[in-house]
Each structure stands twice: as C-alpha cells, then as structure tokens.
Design a protein around this motif. Structure first.
Motif, mmCIF file in Angstrom:
data_model
loop_
_atom_site.group_PDB
_atom_site.id
_atom_site.type_symbol
_atom_site.label_atom_id
_atom_site.label_comp_id
_atom_site.label_asym_id
_atom_site.label_seq_id
_atom_site.Cartn_x
_atom_site.Cartn_y
_atom_site.Cartn_z
ATOM 1 N N PHE A 274 85.126 31.782 38.601
ATOM 2 C CA PHE A 274 83.751 32.267 38.572
ATOM 3 C C PHE A 274 83.683 33.771 38.780
ATOM 4 C CE2 PHE A 274 79.714 33.133 40.807
ATOM 5 C CZ PHE A 274 78.844 32.740 39.793
ATOM 6 N N ILE A 275 84.461 34.262 39.726
ATOM 7 C CA ILE A 275 84.456 35.699 39.979
ATOM 8 C C ILE A 275 85.114 36.446 38.822
ATOM 9 C CG2 ILE A 275 85.389 37.498 41.483
ATOM 10 C CD1 ILE A 275 84.761 35.665 43.804
ATOM 11 N N PHE B 7 90.422 22.850 44.489
ATOM 12 C CA PHE B 7 89.324 22.993 43.520
ATOM 13 C C PHE B 7 88.355 24.125 43.845
ATOM 14 C CE2 PHE B 7 89.946 18.314 42.278
ATOM 15 C CZ PHE B 7 90.762 18.665 41.219
ATOM 16 N N PRO B 8 87.844 24.248 45.084
ATOM 17 C CA PRO B 8 86.919 25.365 45.344
ATOM 18 C C PRO B 8 87.567 26.730 45.153
ATOM 19 C CG PRO B 8 86.782 23.759 47.115
ATOM 20 C CD PRO B 8 87.929 23.363 46.240
ATOM 21 N N ALA B 9 88.825 26.867 45.543
ATOM 22 C CA ALA B 9 89.498 28.160 45.377
ATOM 23 C C ALA B 9 89.669 28.485 43.897
ATOM 24 C CB ALA B 9 90.847 28.145 46.078
ATOM 25 N N LEU B 10 90.054 27.504 43.105
ATOM 26 C CA LEU B 10 90.213 27.753 41.674
ATOM 27 C C LEU B 10 88.868 28.028 41.014
ATOM 28 C CD1 LEU B 10 92.908 25.069 40.821
ATOM 29 C CD2 LEU B 10 93.208 27.542 41.007
ATOM 30 N N PHE B 11 87.825 27.323 41.441
ATOM 31 C CA PHE B 11 86.491 27.578 40.908
ATOM 32 C C PHE B 11 86.038 28.989 41.265
ATOM 33 C CE2 PHE B 11 81.926 27.738 41.771
ATOM 34 C CZ PHE B 11 81.438 27.514 40.495
ATOM 35 N N LEU B 12 86.257 29.382 42.502
ATOM 36 C CA LEU B 12 85.872 30.719 42.951
ATOM 37 C C LEU B 12 86.628 31.783 42.171
ATOM 38 C CD1 LEU B 12 84.117 32.079 45.144
ATOM 39 C CD2 LEU B 12 86.145 32.128 46.563
ATOM 40 N N PHE B 13 87.914 31.554 41.957
ATOM 41 C CA PHE B 13 88.730 32.496 41.196
ATOM 42 C C PHE B 13 88.200 32.634 39.771
ATOM 43 C CE2 PHE B 13 92.650 33.811 39.010
ATOM 44 C CZ PHE B 13 92.988 34.888 39.803
ATOM 45 N N LEU C 32 88.879 41.464 46.241
ATOM 46 C CA LEU C 32 89.324 40.908 47.521
ATOM 47 C C LEU C 32 89.076 39.405 47.612
ATOM 48 C CD1 LEU C 32 88.224 43.778 49.923
ATOM 49 C CD2 LEU C 32 90.542 43.135 49.296
ATOM 50 N N VAL C 33 87.944 38.938 47.084
ATOM 51 C CA VAL C 33 87.685 37.494 47.100
ATOM 52 C C VAL C 33 88.666 36.768 46.185
ATOM 53 C CG1 VAL C 33 86.005 35.725 46.465
ATOM 54 C CG2 VAL C 33 85.278 37.669 47.803
ATOM 55 N N MET C 34 88.969 37.355 45.041
ATOM 56 C CA MET C 34 89.957 36.739 44.150
ATOM 57 C C MET C 34 91.337 36.721 44.799
ATOM 58 S SD MET C 34 88.737 38.133 40.436
ATOM 59 C CE MET C 34 90.077 37.412 39.534
ATOM 60 N N ALA C 35 91.686 37.777 45.524
ATOM 61 C CA ALA C 35 92.973 37.819 46.221
ATOM 62 C C ALA C 35 93.032 36.743 47.301
ATOM 63 C CB ALA C 35 93.204 39.194 46.822
ATOM 64 N N ALA C 36 91.938 36.577 48.037
ATOM 65 C CA ALA C 36 91.909 35.546 49.080
ATOM 66 C C ALA C 36 91.983 34.148 48.473
ATOM 67 C CB ALA C 36 90.652 35.692 49.927
ATOM 68 N N ASN D 243 82.530 36.761 36.217
ATOM 69 C CA ASN D 243 81.544 37.791 36.554
ATOM 70 C C ASN D 243 82.093 39.204 36.385
ATOM 71 O OD1 ASN D 243 79.347 36.202 37.110
ATOM 72 N ND2 ASN D 243 79.894 35.932 39.254
ATOM 73 N N VAL D 244 83.367 39.396 36.686
ATOM 74 C CA VAL D 244 83.965 40.719 36.500
ATOM 75 C C VAL D 244 83.993 41.076 35.019
ATOM 76 C CG1 VAL D 244 86.139 42.010 36.655
ATOM 77 C CG2 VAL D 244 85.296 40.748 38.624
ATOM 78 N N VAL D 245 84.428 40.125 34.192
ATOM 79 C CA VAL D 245 84.468 40.391 32.752
ATOM 80 C C VAL D 245 83.066 40.629 32.219
ATOM 81 C CG1 VAL D 245 85.008 39.365 30.507
ATOM 82 C CG2 VAL D 245 86.634 39.175 32.401
ATOM 83 N N LEU D 246 82.112 39.820 32.652
ATOM 84 C CA LEU D 246 80.733 39.990 32.206
ATOM 85 C C LEU D 246 80.169 41.334 32.670
ATOM 86 C CD1 LEU D 246 78.339 38.514 30.806
ATOM 87 C CD2 LEU D 246 77.654 37.763 33.084
#
Length: 155
Positions: A30-31, A22-28, A54-58, A34-37
């Motif tokens: 959310f980021i 869940f946290p990884a999917l939320f982070l993916f 890089l955070v999305m890749a991780a 933010n990129v689209v925004l």
C-alpha cells in the motif's frame, strides 16, 4: 483436551505467523503504491517520503523477522528448543525487533508534522502505541533469550 492442544499447538503457531505476515505485506504494498502515485501525480507532500521509506523498512524488517520465528516454531515441534541454534534465532528476533523500535522512534517527529498538518493529534498516540508494542516484544524476546541461555547452560 491438553494432549490435543499440545499436538496442534505448532500448527496453530505456524498459522499465526503466516497471518502476521499479511498486514506487513499489505502495508508494504500500500505504501509502495502511494509512493509511486505521489511521484507520478505529485500528490504527496515532500515530508511524507521519509515516513513512507521508514514504514516500508519496518514492514520489511518485520516480515524478515518472521523467518527465524518460524524456525523457532519448527524447533519446538521437533523438541529441539533448547539448542544453540534456537538461542541465535531468538537473538536475531530480539535485535530485529529493537531495530523496528528505533525506526518507529525516528519516525515520531515526522508523525508529529503529519498530525499538525492533518489536525489529527491521535496519530502521535497511535504511533507511540505501535512503538511501545515493538519495544514490549523486544523485551519478551530478551526474556526468552535469557531463559534459553539458562536452560542451555543447565544441560
């Protein structure tokens, strides 16, 4: 009491792995939002995009690492833990966690820029802590791999 714990431990491990996703999917998500925004409104500075990528890749790699982890739990449930397949899965887990550690190490200069820009020096400590956690998990996976290799050779 111990027999009940032994009976329910694979179920608890499966639930824990699902909750780790869940946290990884939320982070993916959310980021990505933010990129689209930032692309649409031009809100994000140019130096945030490598951090986002890089955070999305991780996060994606961490979610992808949970698959062999789940398979190792299934092997534990079937009492087939000391096999060559499990050894290969633990090797996959270890190598992916090492790649995540390298990704966070590559991110540190970007986080330093962000910390100076936002006047938040604790950000560097937090990211160093996350990188340390990933490296510690890599070492634990390497230890599990070595134990599995010894047990497989004893069979």
């Amino acid at each position: 009491m111990y027999q009940k714990l032994e009976m329910y431990s694979p179920l608890l491990l499966k639930i824990a792995l699902i909750f780790l996703a869940f946290p990884a999917l939320f982070l993916f998500g959310f980021i990505g939002y933010n990129v689209v925004l930032g692309l649409v409104d031009g809100l994000a500075p140019w130096f945030l995009y490598p951090v986002y990528i890089l955070v999305m890749a991780a996060a994606a790699l961490f979610t992808y690492t949970l698959v062999p982890s789940f398979q190792v739990v299934l092997a534990y449930e079937k009492n087939a833990l000391f096999t060559e397949e499990t050894y290969q899965r633990v090797h996959q887990i270890m190598s992916r966690l090492f790649i995540i550690t390298v990704i966070f190490f590559i991110q540190l200069p970007y986080w330093f820029i962000i910390a100076q820009w936002d006047d938040a020096p604790g950000l560097i400590l937090i990211m160093s802590y996350v990188m340390g956690i990933a490296f510690t998990l890599t070492l634990l996976a390497a230890l599990c791999k070595r134990i599995l290799a010894e047990k497989i050779n004893l069979k």
